[in-house]
Scaffold this active site. Structure first.
Site: not given
Length: 215
Positions: A127, A171
């Site tokens: 991204r 994460r």
């Protein structure tokens, strides 16, 4: 409808929240977006949250819970909402229940999107975003016309610190350790709807509507 869109980073919660808004006018309440805006604007909350987010760590509950309650009191959330990125823990889920009771609201469903971790790392690390207008691209799935530059204003694209592969992996591990416990929590309440998040955004959205009885 009062909904939670649930799942690990990069599973597609933001995309599906936008679809639900387009069809049902349910505002997307994304704690990530609210916090990133605070970081950009240099607010006190942003100064506290910025270093934690860049390291892939969660922002303290008292900050997140406060901004969610503030947002749910706004007029556009009066007839329904989609929570995206909150709650992340059992403690936050219990705080949300108390908050909704105080506001005279209740949850209608919790939609859990499922995608294998290796696909999530690929999605996230590819991204790129425009620091000027906020447009988001993907180096494989949605590349800009000119590599590295925004189609809209020509600004150089950047990779956010929390989009880097090592941070994403951290994460996801944190998600497995903490947030995954929310599935049985909401399943026991009869609210959980599990959706396969692999496939086209349109196909996933059709499955969500079917699970909500809105097909």
């Amino acid at each position: 409808m009062n909904l939670i869109l649930f799942g690990p980073p990069f599973v597609g919660k933001g995309t599906q929240a936008k679809n639900l808004y387009a069809e049902f006018k349910l505002p997307q309440i994304s704690t990530g977006d609210i916090l990133r805006k605070a970081v950009r604007e240099g607010s006190e909350m942003g100064k506290l949250a910025g270093p934690l987010m860049a390291a892939g760590s969660y922002v303290p509950d008292e900050i997140v819970i406060g901004i969610v309650e503030e947002r749910l009191r706004e007029p556009d959330a009066a007839n329904g909402f989609v929570l995206d990125g909150f709650p992340r823990t059992i403690a936050q889920a219990e705080a949300l229940e108390r908050m909704l009771a105080k506001l005279g609201k209740k949850l209608d469903a919790v939609v859990s999107l499922k995608v294998p971790h290796e696909k999530l790392i690929e999605r996230g690390s590819g991204r790129r975003s425009c620091p000027a207008c906020g447009s988001v691209y993907h180096v494989y799935q949605n590349p800009p016309k000119r590599a590295g530059y925004c189609d809209k204003d020509g600004t150089g694209l950047v990779q956010r610190d929390d989009d880097k592969a090592d941070v994403i992996e951290k994460r996801l591990k944190k998600y497995d350790a903490e947030t995954a416990a929310l599935e049985p929590f909401y399943a026991q309440k009869g609210l959980l709807r599990t959706i396969d998040g692999v496939g086209s955004p349109e196909g996933v959205y059709a499955d969500i509507k079917k699970a909500l009885g809105k097909a």
